[in-house]
Scaffold this active site. Structure first.
Site, short mmCIF file in Angstrom:
data_model
loop_
_atom_site.label_atom_id
_atom_site.label_comp_id
_atom_site.label_asym_id
_atom_site.label_seq_id
_atom_site.Cartn_x
_atom_site.Cartn_y
_atom_site.Cartn_z
N GLU A 42 15.06 -41.48 -30.23
CA GLU A 42 14.67 -42.42 -31.29
C GLU A 42 15.87 -42.81 -32.16
O GLU A 42 15.99 -43.96 -32.57
CB GLU A 42 13.54 -41.85 -32.15
CG GLU A 42 12.20 -41.79 -31.43
CD GLU A 42 11.69 -43.16 -30.98
OE1 GLU A 42 12.08 -44.17 -31.57
OE2 GLU A 42 10.90 -43.21 -30.01
N TYR A 125 10.17 -45.25 -39.64
CA TYR A 125 9.87 -45.54 -38.23
C TYR A 125 10.13 -44.32 -37.35
O TYR A 125 9.29 -43.90 -36.56
CB TYR A 125 10.67 -46.75 -37.72
CG TYR A 125 10.46 -46.89 -36.24
CD1 TYR A 125 9.29 -47.46 -35.76
CD2 TYR A 125 11.38 -46.36 -35.33
CE1 TYR A 125 9.04 -47.52 -34.40
CE2 TYR A 125 11.14 -46.41 -33.98
CZ TYR A 125 9.98 -47.00 -33.52
OH TYR A 125 9.72 -47.03 -32.18
N ASP A 143 7.41 -50.95 -34.11
CA ASP A 143 8.72 -51.55 -33.82
C ASP A 143 8.50 -53.03 -33.50
O ASP A 143 7.39 -53.56 -33.67
CB ASP A 143 9.42 -50.82 -32.67
CG ASP A 143 8.70 -51.00 -31.33
OD1 ASP A 143 7.60 -51.60 -31.32
OD2 ASP A 143 9.23 -50.56 -30.31
#
Ligand code: SF4
Length: 347
Positions: A42, A125, A143
């Site tokens: 990520e 996020y 996203d």
């Protein structure tokens, strides 16, 4: 109303394979993802594509298999391994975060969004993605792919970025308590493979029935975006000095700021005037290459004038230090600096 079960059924047969992913069948067989690998993927994926990240991810995890291995790594080794992936603050935060997890949390990643948010370099996020994918918590993960799918499913015409809160609420309302980790990845996969920016393949989409944009014929126009301002052009000068024994003069950039902590060519500041003030890092007969190195960063285009010189052994630089020819690896340079080197090599 779109059903998460329809999407999960599609995902069971169509999940993309990724080096960090535990696929739906493995998950159902009881395999759980390694939070270290999910977190690393990520961080790498912030601002970058899956295709660009795969090789980096494989190299990083082969070299540093656990968060404690990474925490013990030399900063320069990690920065060199990251070279070319861009957004170098991410690499510095990667190390900082690994050291917090290794030293303060016994090498164990926390599983909740709240705790993950306390780690360096982990924003909402990434915290949501790790909580959901690694720990199967029903966090909302939004996203660009998810925004596009939501805008189309609900035919939202408000332009981005103003539409973000609305699209996030819609995504949250759809997130199920059952298999939330698979669901988060399923929406991303749908956005990346079916509900693509151009020519969405609505005919084979598991959500084609409830999709409002498909019914209205507006899918290809969504999501709407507020037009971006054109990027400014910045100019700079890079000095490539080679000593007669083949060593190159390099300078480590300050930790903060663009390309922070990376090795690069000494040179001027990068400014929006055509002829930036600059001073050569070492006395030499400098020649300017006919072509500029060009590179685009998030907020500006860079035009880098490249000056080159051959210098004798006894000359001392005012900045930076010489790196021996057998240690110097242009692959360890950030892309803008490597482009300058490529011009020099081809000159
Ligand atoms: S039906 Fe088409 S526009 Fe709607 S979610 Fe599926 S691919 Fe996207």
């Amino acid at each position: 109303m779109p059903k998460s079960s329809d999407l999960l059924e599609w995902y069971d047969h169509n999940a993309r394979t990724m080096p960090w992913r535990v696929g739906p069948q493995e998950r159902q067989a009881g395999v759980t993802p390694d939070p270290y690998r999910i977190w690393m993927s990520e961080i790498m994926l912030q601002q970058t594509t899956v295709a660009a990240v795969k090789d980096y991810f494989e190299r990083f995890t082969a070299r540093w298999a656990t968060v404690s291995d990474l925490a013990a790594a030399e900063d320069a080794d990690v920065m060199a391994e990251w070279a070319g992936l861009g957004y170098y603050a991410r690499a510095r935060n990667l190390l900082k975060c690994a050291r917090v997890v290794a030293d303060e949390l016994d090498g164990v990643f926390p599983g909740t969004v709240e705790e993950l948010l306390k780690l360096p370099g982990v924003g909402p996020y990434t915290a949501g993605a790790v909580a959901s994918i690694a720990f199967d918590h029903p966090a909302t993960v939004v996203d660009g792919n998810v925004e596009r799918v939501m805008a189309r499913l609900f035919d939202v015409h408000t332009p981005l970025p103003a539409a973000k809160p609305e699209l996030t609420d819609l995504a949250a309302a759809l997130t199920p308590d059952v298999r939330p980790g698979d669901y988060a990845q399923a929406v991303m996969d749908l956005g990346a493979t079916i509900c693509t920016p151009r020519n969405p393949a609505c005919g084979i989409c598991p959500w084609r029935q409830p999709c409002r944009a498909r019914l209205a014929g507006t899918a290809a126009d969504l999501p709407k975006k507020t037009p971006k301002k054109p990027k400014p052009i910045r100019h700079g000068v890079a000095y490539i000095a080679r000593r007669v024994d083949g060593a190159f003069l390099l300078e480590r950039r300050p930790d903060s700021g663009l390309l922070g902590g990376m090795l690069g060519w000494p040179g001027s500041d990068w400014v929006e005037v055509d002829a930036p003030a600059h001073e050569a890092p070492i006395r030499a007969e400098w020649k300017t290459l006919n072509t500029e190195a060009r590179h685009t960063f998030t907020h500006f285009h860079l035009r880098l004038k490249v000056c080159t010189a051959l210098v004798p052994m006894d000359r001392k630089p005012s900045v930076g230090e010489f790196v021996d020819a057998d240690t110097f690896d242009p692959g360890n340079l950030p892309t803008a600096m490597r482009k300058a080197f490529d011009l020099y090599s081809g000159a």
